[in-house]
Design a protein around this motif. Structure first.
Motif, PDB file in Angstrom:
ATOM      1  N   GLU A  78     -10.086 -24.741 -15.038  1.00 22.44           N
ATOM      2  CA  GLU A  78     -11.505 -24.922 -14.756  1.00 22.44           C
ATOM      3  C   GLU A  78     -11.987 -23.930 -13.702  1.00 22.44           C
ATOM      4  O   GLU A  78     -13.098 -23.402 -13.785  1.00 22.44           O
ATOM      5  CB  GLU A  78     -11.770 -26.357 -14.279  1.00 22.44           C
ATOM      6  CG  GLU A  78     -11.734 -27.391 -15.384  1.00 22.44           C
ATOM      7  CD  GLU A  78     -12.820 -27.167 -16.419  1.00 22.44           C
ATOM      8  OE1 GLU A  78     -13.901 -26.667 -16.064  1.00 22.44           O
ATOM      9  OE2 GLU A  78     -12.571 -27.471 -17.593  1.00 22.44           O
ATOM     10  N   LEU A  79     -11.154 -23.688 -12.696  1.00 25.29           N
ATOM     11  CA  LEU A  79     -11.536 -22.733 -11.655  1.00 25.29           C
ATOM     12  C   LEU A  79     -11.712 -21.340 -12.239  1.00 25.29           C
ATOM     13  O   LEU A  79     -12.695 -20.647 -11.952  1.00 25.29           O
ATOM     14  CB  LEU A  79     -10.470 -22.709 -10.555  1.00 25.29           C
ATOM     15  CG  LEU A  79     -10.673 -21.639  -9.471  1.00 25.29           C
ATOM     16  CD1 LEU A  79     -11.954 -21.905  -8.692  1.00 25.29           C
ATOM     17  CD2 LEU A  79      -9.478 -21.589  -8.533  1.00 25.29           C
ATOM     18  N   VAL A  80     -10.769 -20.936 -13.075  1.00 29.89           N
ATOM     19  CA  VAL A  80     -10.845 -19.604 -13.673  1.00 29.89           C
ATOM     20  C   VAL A  80     -12.048 -19.509 -14.605  1.00 29.89           C
ATOM     21  O   VAL A  80     -12.770 -18.509 -14.620  1.00 29.89           O
ATOM     22  CB  VAL A  80      -9.533 -19.278 -14.419  1.00 29.89           C
ATOM     23  CG1 VAL A  80      -9.612 -17.909 -15.079  1.00 29.89           C
ATOM     24  CG2 VAL A  80      -8.352 -19.322 -13.461  1.00 29.89           C
ATOM     25  N   GLU A  81     -12.296 -20.559 -15.380  1.00 33.10           N
ATOM     26  CA  GLU A  81     -13.451 -20.555 -16.276  1.00 33.10           C
ATOM     27  C   GLU A  81     -14.757 -20.511 -15.482  1.00 33.10           C
ATOM     28  O   GLU A  81     -15.726 -19.868 -15.892  1.00 33.10           O
ATOM     29  CB  GLU A  81     -13.423 -21.790 -17.181  1.00 33.10           C
ATOM     30  CG  GLU A  81     -12.371 -21.713 -18.274  1.00 33.10           C
ATOM     31  CD  GLU A  81     -12.462 -22.880 -19.240  1.00 33.10           C
ATOM     32  OE1 GLU A  81     -12.940 -23.952 -18.828  1.00 33.10           O
ATOM     33  OE2 GLU A  81     -12.053 -22.719 -20.396  1.00 33.10           O
ATOM     34  N   LEU A  82     -14.779 -21.202 -14.342  1.00 27.64           N
ATOM     35  CA  LEU A  82     -15.979 -21.182 -13.511  1.00 27.64           C
ATOM     36  C   LEU A  82     -16.270 -19.766 -13.027  1.00 27.64           C
ATOM     37  O   LEU A  82     -17.423 -19.310 -13.049  1.00 27.64           O
ATOM     38  CB  LEU A  82     -15.808 -22.117 -12.314  1.00 27.64           C
ATOM     39  CG  LEU A  82     -16.940 -22.103 -11.276  1.00 27.64           C
ATOM     40  CD1 LEU A  82     -18.270 -22.482 -11.926  1.00 27.64           C
ATOM     41  CD2 LEU A  82     -16.620 -23.040 -10.123  1.00 27.64           C
ATOM     42  N   LEU A  83     -15.233 -19.061 -12.604  1.00 30.01           N
ATOM     43  CA  LEU A  83     -15.436 -17.680 -12.171  1.00 30.01           C
ATOM     44  C   LEU A  83     -15.891 -16.802 -13.333  1.00 30.01           C
ATOM     45  O   LEU A  83     -16.681 -15.878 -13.155  1.00 30.01           O
ATOM     46  CB  LEU A  83     -14.156 -17.117 -11.554  1.00 30.01           C
ATOM     47  CG  LEU A  83     -13.922 -17.431 -10.083  1.00 30.01           C
ATOM     48  CD1 LEU A  83     -12.673 -16.725  -9.587  1.00 30.01           C
ATOM     49  CD2 LEU A  83     -15.117 -17.047  -9.234  1.00 30.01           C
ATOM     50  N   GLU A  84     -15.388 -17.090 -14.517  1.00 25.82           N
ATOM     51  CA  GLU A  84     -15.831 -16.343 -15.691  1.00 25.82           C
ATOM     52  C   GLU A  84     -17.336 -16.541 -15.897  1.00 25.82           C
ATOM     53  O   GLU A  84     -18.072 -15.598 -16.193  1.00 25.82           O
ATOM     54  CB  GLU A  84     -15.052 -16.814 -16.922  1.00 25.82           C
ATOM     55  CG  GLU A  84     -15.573 -16.284 -18.249  1.00 25.82           C
ATOM     56  CD  GLU A  84     -15.389 -14.788 -18.409  1.00 25.82           C
ATOM     57  OE1 GLU A  84     -16.054 -14.212 -19.291  1.00 25.82           O
ATOM     58  OE2 GLU A  84     -14.596 -14.201 -17.656  1.00 25.82           O
ATOM     59  N   LYS A  85     -17.812 -17.781 -15.709  1.00 24.60           N
ATOM     60  CA  LYS A  85     -19.237 -18.066 -15.872  1.00 24.60           C
ATOM     61  C   LYS A  85     -20.066 -17.455 -14.748  1.00 24.60           C
ATOM     62  O   LYS A  85     -21.286 -17.328 -14.867  1.00 24.60           O
ATOM     63  CB  LYS A  85     -19.460 -19.577 -15.934  1.00 24.60           C
ATOM     64  CG  LYS A  85     -18.908 -20.216 -17.204  1.00 24.60           C
ATOM     65  CD  LYS A  85     -19.005 -21.731 -17.178  1.00 24.60           C
ATOM     66  CE  LYS A  85     -18.410 -22.320 -18.453  1.00 24.60           C
ATOM     67  NZ  LYS A  85     -18.388 -23.795 -18.448  1.00 24.60           N
ATOM     68  N   ALA A  86     -19.398 -17.086 -13.655  1.00 20.18           N
ATOM     69  CA  ALA A  86     -20.106 -16.471 -12.529  1.00 20.18           C
ATOM     70  C   ALA A  86     -20.278 -14.972 -12.717  1.00 20.18           C
ATOM     71  O   ALA A  86     -20.826 -14.300 -11.840  1.00 20.18           O
ATOM     72  CB  ALA A  86     -19.341 -16.745 -11.229  1.00 20.18           C
ATOM     73  N   ARG A  87     -19.829 -14.448 -13.846  1.00 22.68           N
ATOM     74  CA  ARG A  87     -19.876 -13.007 -14.096  1.00 22.68           C
ATOM     75  C   ARG A  87     -21.274 -12.427 -13.858  1.00 22.68           C
ATOM     76  O   ARG A  87     -21.430 -11.348 -13.281  1.00 22.68           O
ATOM     77  CB  ARG A  87     -19.446 -12.721 -15.538  1.00 22.68           C
ATOM     78  CG  ARG A  87     -19.605 -11.270 -15.962  1.00 22.68           C
ATOM     79  CD  ARG A  87     -19.456 -11.134 -17.471  1.00 22.68           C
ATOM     80  NE  ARG A  87     -18.144 -11.556 -17.912  1.00 22.68           N
ATOM     81  CZ  ARG A  87     -17.079 -10.752 -17.967  1.00 22.68           C
ATOM     82  NH1 ARG A  87     -17.195  -9.494 -17.590  1.00 22.68           N
ATOM     83  NH2 ARG A  87     -15.922 -11.202 -18.389  1.00 22.68           N
ATOM     84  N   ASP A  88     -22.309 -13.143 -14.307  1.00 22.62           N
ATOM     85  CA  ASP A  88     -23.682 -12.644 -14.186  1.00 22.62           C
ATOM     86  C   ASP A  88     -24.357 -13.066 -12.887  1.00 22.62           C
ATOM     87  O   ASP A  88     -25.543 -12.801 -12.688  1.00 22.62           O
ATOM     88  CB  ASP A  88     -24.522 -13.123 -15.377  1.00 22.62           C
ATOM     89  CG  ASP A  88     -24.033 -12.531 -16.692  1.00 22.62           C
ATOM     90  OD1 ASP A  88     -23.547 -11.385 -16.672  1.00 22.62           O
ATOM     91  OD2 ASP A  88     -24.132 -13.216 -17.725  1.00 22.62           O
ATOM     92  N   GLY A  89     -23.610 -13.729 -12.009  1.00 25.75           N
ATOM     93  CA  GLY A  89     -24.154 -14.117 -10.720  1.00 25.75           C
ATOM     94  C   GLY A  89     -25.014 -15.371 -10.789  1.00 25.75           C
ATOM     95  O   GLY A  89     -25.217 -15.964 -11.855  1.00 25.75           O
ATOM     96  N   PHE A  90     -25.541 -15.765  -9.628  1.00 22.04           N
ATOM     97  CA  PHE A  90     -26.388 -16.949  -9.529  1.00 22.04           C
ATOM     98  C   PHE A  90     -27.616 -16.638  -8.684  1.00 22.04           C
ATOM     99  O   PHE A  90     -27.572 -15.819  -7.772  1.00 22.04           O
ATOM    100  CB  PHE A  90     -25.619 -18.115  -8.904  1.00 22.04           C
ATOM    101  CG  PHE A  90     -24.389 -18.514  -9.671  1.00 22.04           C
ATOM    102  CD1 PHE A  90     -24.494 -19.100 -10.921  1.00 22.04           C
ATOM    103  CD2 PHE A  90     -23.121 -18.285  -9.150  1.00 22.04           C
ATOM    104  CE1 PHE A  90     -23.363 -19.458 -11.642  1.00 22.04           C
ATOM    105  CE2 PHE A  90     -21.983 -18.639  -9.856  1.00 22.04           C
ATOM    106  CZ  PHE A  90     -22.101 -19.227 -11.111  1.00 22.04           C
ATOM    107  N   SER A  91     -28.698 -17.332  -8.999  1.00 24.96           N
ATOM    108  CA  SER A  91     -29.943 -17.180  -8.244  1.00 24.96           C
ATOM    109  C   SER A  91     -30.095 -18.265  -7.186  1.00 24.96           C
ATOM    110  O   SER A  91     -30.817 -18.090  -6.203  1.00 24.96           O
ATOM    111  CB  SER A  91     -31.151 -17.260  -9.189  1.00 24.96           C
ATOM    112  OG  SER A  91     -30.972 -16.469 -10.333  1.00 24.96           O
TER     113      SER A  91
END
Length: 288
Positions: A78-91
């Protein structure tokens, strides 16, 4: 139309998924409705509000491994997948908590997501669930505002996510009020463009980001000591210490994630194949 990417985090059962359901107007049940637990991170389809295109990423609770709802190996995935989803950053970050005292889980979540993972570069607001019994709904927030003075929350938003039962007619306007207040706060506080935490011009790679948060995640999630990454230990060495065969470690270095998954699935370790696929795909095996 601006794109706003929002990461939603908070303790197990705090109301993260309920918040996402209220904001999107869609119903996504938790994975264990009886306990209100989400065991997988989830990206919601973007929705439009106030001329903005908003995308929510709902995270799994960091402590769910210690509470037995998420196995240790899956928690790492889950941690690794979360970082994958962070690829485009957050606002923007939304920290969800309940109208009770500040807990260690609350402090751990804030430290992990705000200080470690995003390094204080992304604004954060606090959504306080369970305020439907307050009159007015913001009374609890006002009484306890000073308790949050040391945190860098842009705003504290009292919320009602409750639904169903004999009080549904009471909840409906409170949920709508909560939705309007949250969307207004999101639009008001979000960055103009999503801020990346790795890649691009950040000077930080996926590997750097994972290394930065790995041990803190291991501690918060209550994972076995063997998962802790030692100082100056490469991911290759960590996999070796965890008993991953040399052929798989070499495959990780060679960036063959599909082969890793195929081989890893043959080992008697839950989710190892999927974990190694992510690890290899992001060059975590560097440093052989």
């Amino acid at each position: 139309m601006n794109r706003i990417r929002v990461l939603v985090f908070g303790a197990t059962g705090s109301g993260k998924t309920s918040l996402c359901n209220v904001l999107t107007g869609r119903t996504r049940p938790t994975d264990s409705d009886a306990r209100g637990v989400t065991s997988r991170s989830h990206s919601y389809a973007p929705f439009e509000a106030q001329g903005q295109r908003i995308e929510l990423i709902d995270t799994v609770g960091l402590h769910e491994s210690t509470e037995g709802t998420v196995p240790a190996d899956k928690a790492i995935l889950e941690l690794v997948e979360l970082l994958e989803k962070a690829r485009d950053g957050f606002s923007l970050l939304i920290h969800v908590t309940r109208a009770t005292r500040i807990t260690k889980e609350h402090e751990d979540d804030y430290a992990f997501f705000v200080k470690k993972m995003t390094q204080g570069r992304i604004p954060v607001i606090l959504a306080v669930a369970g305020c439907e019994n307050e009159h007015p709904m913001g009374a609890w927030v006002e009484r306890n505002r000073s308790a949050f003075a040391s945190y860098r929350y842009r705003e504290l938003i009292p919320c009602c996510f409750a639904s169903g039962g004999p009080l549904e007619s009471h909840y409906v306007p409170l949920r709508e009020q909560s939705r309007e207040a949250l969307i207004a706060s999101v639009v008001r506080n979000a960055l103009l463009e999503p801020e990346k935490i790795y890649g691009g011009e950040t000077g930080s790679s996926f590997t750097d980001a994972l290394a930065r948060i790995w041990n803190e995640f291991v501690e918060i999630a209550g994972l076995p000591e063997k998962y802790r990454k030692n100082v100056n230990e490469s991911a290759y060495e960590l996999m070796k210490r965890m008993g991953v065969p040399k052929t798989l470690r070499d495959a990780a270095v060679a960036h063959i994630p599909d082969l890793l998954q195929e081989l890893g699935n043959k080992l008697p370790v839950p989710f190892l194949g999927r974990i190694l696929k992510f690890v290899a795909g992001k060059a975590l095996g560097a440093g052989k």
